[in-house]
Motif scaffolding. Structure first.
Motif, PDB file in Angstrom:
ATOM      1  N   THR A 104      87.175  23.358  19.611  1.00  0.00           N
ATOM      2  CA  THR A 104      87.148  24.449  20.583  1.00  0.00           C
ATOM      3  C   THR A 104      87.069  23.901  22.007  1.00  0.00           C
ATOM      4  OG1 THR A 104      86.176  25.970  19.001  1.00  0.00           O
ATOM      5  CG2 THR A 104      85.846  26.489  21.315  1.00  0.00           C
ATOM      6  N   ALA A 105      86.308  22.831  22.210  1.00  0.00           N
ATOM      7  CA  ALA A 105      86.196  22.217  23.539  1.00  0.00           C
ATOM      8  C   ALA A 105      87.559  21.737  24.039  1.00  0.00           C
ATOM      9  CB  ALA A 105      85.201  21.062  23.507  1.00  0.00           C
ATOM     10  N   PHE A 106      88.401  21.232  23.132  1.00  0.00           N
ATOM     11  CA  PHE A 106      89.756  20.806  23.505  1.00  0.00           C
ATOM     12  C   PHE A 106      90.557  21.991  24.042  1.00  0.00           C
ATOM     13  CE2 PHE A 106      94.195  20.528  21.830  1.00  0.00           C
ATOM     14  CZ  PHE A 106      94.685  19.642  22.789  1.00  0.00           C
ATOM     15  N   TYR A 107      90.559  23.096  23.304  1.00  0.00           N
ATOM     16  CA  TYR A 107      91.332  24.258  23.743  1.00  0.00           C
ATOM     17  C   TYR A 107      90.726  24.904  24.992  1.00  0.00           C
ATOM     18  CZ  TYR A 107      94.197  23.625  19.665  1.00  0.00           C
ATOM     19  OH  TYR A 107      95.058  23.083  18.742  1.00  0.00           O
ATOM     20  N   ASN A 108      89.398  24.863  25.143  1.00  0.00           N
ATOM     21  CA  ASN A 108      88.768  25.370  26.365  1.00  0.00           C
ATOM     22  C   ASN A 108      89.222  24.560  27.575  1.00  0.00           C
ATOM     23  OD1 ASN A 108      87.350  27.361  25.020  1.00  0.00           O
ATOM     24  ND2 ASN A 108      85.426  26.230  24.976  1.00  0.00           N
ATOM     25  N   ALA A 109      89.259  23.234  27.433  1.00  0.00           N
ATOM     26  CA  ALA A 109      89.706  22.373  28.532  1.00  0.00           C
ATOM     27  C   ALA A 109      91.162  22.652  28.873  1.00  0.00           C
ATOM     28  CB  ALA A 109      89.517  20.902  28.153  1.00  0.00           C
ATOM     29  N   PHE A 110      91.984  22.855  27.843  1.00  0.00           N
ATOM     30  CA  PHE A 110      93.406  23.151  28.039  1.00  0.00           C
ATOM     31  C   PHE A 110      93.557  24.476  28.793  1.00  0.00           C
ATOM     32  CE2 PHE A 110      97.570  22.337  25.478  1.00  0.00           C
ATOM     33  CZ  PHE A 110      98.349  22.607  26.588  1.00  0.00           C
ATOM     34  N   GLU A 111      92.878  25.514  28.328  1.00  0.00           N
ATOM     35  CA  GLU A 111      92.966  26.824  28.976  1.00  0.00           C
ATOM     36  C   GLU A 111      92.465  26.781  30.421  1.00  0.00           C
ATOM     37  OE1 GLU A 111      92.519  29.846  25.170  1.00  0.00           O
ATOM     38  OE2 GLU A 111      90.810  29.584  26.509  1.00  0.00           O
ATOM     39  N   ALA A 112      91.420  26.011  30.675  1.00  0.00           N
ATOM     40  CA  ALA A 112      90.840  25.920  32.017  1.00  0.00           C
ATOM     41  C   ALA A 112      91.695  25.062  32.947  1.00  0.00           C
ATOM     42  CB  ALA A 112      89.423  25.354  31.939  1.00  0.00           C
ATOM     43  N   GLY A 113      92.577  24.251  32.374  1.00  0.00           N
ATOM     44  CA  GLY A 113      93.372  23.345  33.199  1.00  0.00           C
ATOM     45  C   GLY A 113      92.492  22.341  33.920  1.00  0.00           C
ATOM     46  N   ASP A 114      91.418  21.926  33.257  1.00  0.00           N
ATOM     47  CA  ASP A 114      90.406  21.067  33.864  1.00  0.00           C
ATOM     48  C   ASP A 114      90.535  19.643  33.324  1.00  0.00           C
ATOM     49  OD1 ASP A 114      87.898  19.681  34.338  1.00  0.00           O
ATOM     50  OD2 ASP A 114      87.031  21.632  34.845  1.00  0.00           O
ATOM     51  N   LEU A 115      91.008  18.727  34.175  1.00  0.00           N
ATOM     52  CA  LEU A 115      91.246  17.356  33.745  1.00  0.00           C
ATOM     53  C   LEU A 115      89.954  16.636  33.365  1.00  0.00           C
ATOM     54  CD1 LEU A 115      93.618  15.478  33.253  1.00  0.00           C
ATOM     55  CD2 LEU A 115      93.349  14.624  35.585  1.00  0.00           C
ATOM     56  N   ASP A 116      88.852  16.926  34.071  1.00  0.00           N
ATOM     57  CA  ASP A 116      87.575  16.294  33.728  1.00  0.00           C
ATOM     58  C   ASP A 116      87.106  16.730  32.345  1.00  0.00           C
ATOM     59  OD1 ASP A 116      87.442  14.869  36.131  1.00  0.00           O
ATOM     60  OD2 ASP A 116      86.329  16.472  37.138  1.00  0.00           O
ATOM     61  N   LEU A 117      87.217  18.037  32.060  1.00  0.00           N
ATOM     62  CA  LEU A 117      86.839  18.520  30.727  1.00  0.00           C
ATOM     63  C   LEU A 117      87.738  17.908  29.656  1.00  0.00           C
ATOM     64  CD1 LEU A 117      86.150  22.345  31.254  1.00  0.00           C
ATOM     65  CD2 LEU A 117      84.481  20.540  30.778  1.00  0.00           C
ATOM     66  N   MET A 118      89.044  17.819  29.953  1.00  0.00           N
ATOM     67  CA  MET A 118      89.980  17.250  28.978  1.00  0.00           C
ATOM     68  C   MET A 118      89.661  15.776  28.745  1.00  0.00           C
ATOM     69  SD  MET A 118      92.398  17.872  26.852  1.00  0.00           S
ATOM     70  CE  MET A 118      93.146  19.431  27.307  1.00  0.00           C
ATOM     71  N   ALA A 119      89.364  15.043  29.792  1.00  0.00           N
ATOM     72  CA  ALA A 119      89.045  13.619  29.654  1.00  0.00           C
ATOM     73  C   ALA A 119      87.798  13.422  28.791  1.00  0.00           C
ATOM     74  CB  ALA A 119      88.851  12.988  31.032  1.00  0.00           C
ATOM     75  N   ALA A 120      86.839  14.335  28.919  1.00  0.00           N
ATOM     76  CA  ALA A 120      85.595  14.216  28.159  1.00  0.00           C
ATOM     77  C   ALA A 120      85.785  14.483  26.672  1.00  0.00           C
ATOM     78  CB  ALA A 120      84.551  15.178  28.729  1.00  0.00           C
ATOM     79  N   VAL A 121      86.846  15.200  26.307  1.00  0.00           N
ATOM     80  CA  VAL A 121      87.109  15.550  24.910  1.00  0.00           C
ATOM     81  C   VAL A 121      87.691  14.355  24.145  1.00  0.00           C
ATOM     82  CG1 VAL A 121      88.644  16.948  23.461  1.00  0.00           C
ATOM     83  CG2 VAL A 121      87.428  18.002  25.359  1.00  0.00           C
ATOM     84  N   TRP A 122      88.498  13.554  24.827  1.00  0.00           N
ATOM     85  CA  TRP A 122      89.286  12.506  24.165  1.00  0.00           C
ATOM     86  C   TRP A 122      88.519  11.210  23.953  1.00  0.00           C
ATOM     87  CZ3 TRP A 122      94.035  12.717  21.972  1.00  0.00           C
ATOM     88  CH2 TRP A 122      94.759  13.902  22.163  1.00  0.00           C
ATOM     89  N   LEU A 123      88.861  10.520  22.907  1.00  0.00           N
ATOM     90  CA  LEU A 123      88.371   9.183  22.601  1.00  0.00           C
ATOM     91  C   LEU A 123      89.241   8.198  23.384  1.00  0.00           C
ATOM     92  CD1 LEU A 123      86.531   7.539  20.603  1.00  0.00           C
ATOM     93  CD2 LEU A 123      88.522   7.439  19.107  1.00  0.00           C
ATOM     94  N   PRO A 124      88.656   7.421  24.295  1.00  0.00           N
ATOM     95  CA  PRO A 124      89.488   6.532  25.110  1.00  0.00           C
ATOM     96  C   PRO A 124      90.126   5.382  24.316  1.00  0.00           C
ATOM     97  CG  PRO A 124      87.226   6.646  25.980  1.00  0.00           C
ATOM     98  CD  PRO A 124      87.265   7.435  24.714  1.00  0.00           C
ATOM     99  N   GLU A 125      89.434   4.882  23.310  1.00  0.00           N
ATOM    100  CA  GLU A 125      89.941   3.772  22.497  1.00  0.00           C
ATOM    101  C   GLU A 125      89.513   3.987  21.059  1.00  0.00           C
ATOM    102  OE1 GLU A 125      88.710   0.011  23.987  1.00  0.00           O
ATOM    103  OE2 GLU A 125      89.533   0.379  25.959  1.00  0.00           O
ATOM    104  N   PRO A 126      90.238   3.541  20.073  1.00  0.00           N
ATOM    105  CA  PRO A 126      91.523   2.845  20.165  1.00  0.00           C
ATOM    106  C   PRO A 126      92.644   3.836  20.426  1.00  0.00           C
ATOM    107  CG  PRO A 126      90.929   3.104  17.861  1.00  0.00           C
ATOM    108  CD  PRO A 126      89.804   3.685  18.685  1.00  0.00           C
ATOM    109  N   ASP A 127      93.570   3.441  21.261  1.00  0.00           N
ATOM    110  CA  ASP A 127      94.727   4.214  21.692  1.00  0.00           C
ATOM    111  C   ASP A 127      94.869   5.608  21.105  1.00  0.00           C
ATOM    112  OD1 ASP A 127      95.624   2.298  23.447  1.00  0.00           O
ATOM    113  OD2 ASP A 127      96.846   1.302  21.950  1.00  0.00           O
TER     114      ASP A 127
END
Length: 164
Positions: A34-57
């Motif tokens: 849900t946090a992923f879709y909330n970040a997408f809907e908000a168009g918020d790059l900081d929220l989107m960055a916080a959702v993702w695993l930076p590594e491994p690729d």
């Protein structure tokens, strides 16, 4: 959508677990989804960055596009999407979750309402995609590792509907 990590504990339907019951691992994964879709809907790059695993690729595949691999490349792509999407809203259906130790996935149908490129002037466009979101458990919680959305073929004439 519902509150993401740090907000009230809720499942994908927006409901909190009943009093006296802690959230199951599946509930926590659904909250991360849900946090992923909330970040997408908000168009918020900081929220989107916080959702993702930076590594491994990490890998992100939007309908009809090539795979984007690597955290930095993916964040640049999200910035472009957000800059060119004035409005987007997701209504998730057919949500299913599977957890296997430190990896989990959520499959769902993304029913999308958006405005911007491809939408009628002063209107909205709708679309549908099937998505798989793969998460990994980290010391900071469940993080999105892979997002893959594929357009759904419409029942009229075999056209593809664009979603994201």
């Amino acid at each position: 959508m519902t509150d993401g990590p740090g907000g009230p504990r809720q499942d994908a339907s927006g409901e909190r677990p009943p009093k006296g019951r802690s959230a199951s691992v599946e509930d926590v994964v659904l909250t991360a989804n849900t946090a992923f879709y909330n970040a997408f809907e908000a168009g918020d790059l900081d929220l989107m960055a916080a959702v993702w695993l930076p590594e491994p690729d990490p890998v992100c595949i939007h309908p009809g596009n090539a795979a984007i691999s690597g955290y930095a490349e993916m964040m640049r792509a999200w910035a472009m999407i957000f800059a060119n999407t004035p409005y987007i809203q997701f209504f998730l259906t057919d949500v299913q979750v599977r957890v296997d130790e430190d990896v989990a996935y959520v499959t769902c149908t993304e029913n999308v309402l958006s405005s911007g490129e491809g939408a009628p002037e002063e209107g909205f466009a709708g679309g549908k995609a099937l998505a798989t979101n793969v998460f990994r458990r980290t010391s900071t919680g469940w993080r999105l590792w892979i997002h893959h959305a594929s357009p759904v073929l419409s029942s009229s004439g075999g056209r593809q509907e664009e979603a994201e």
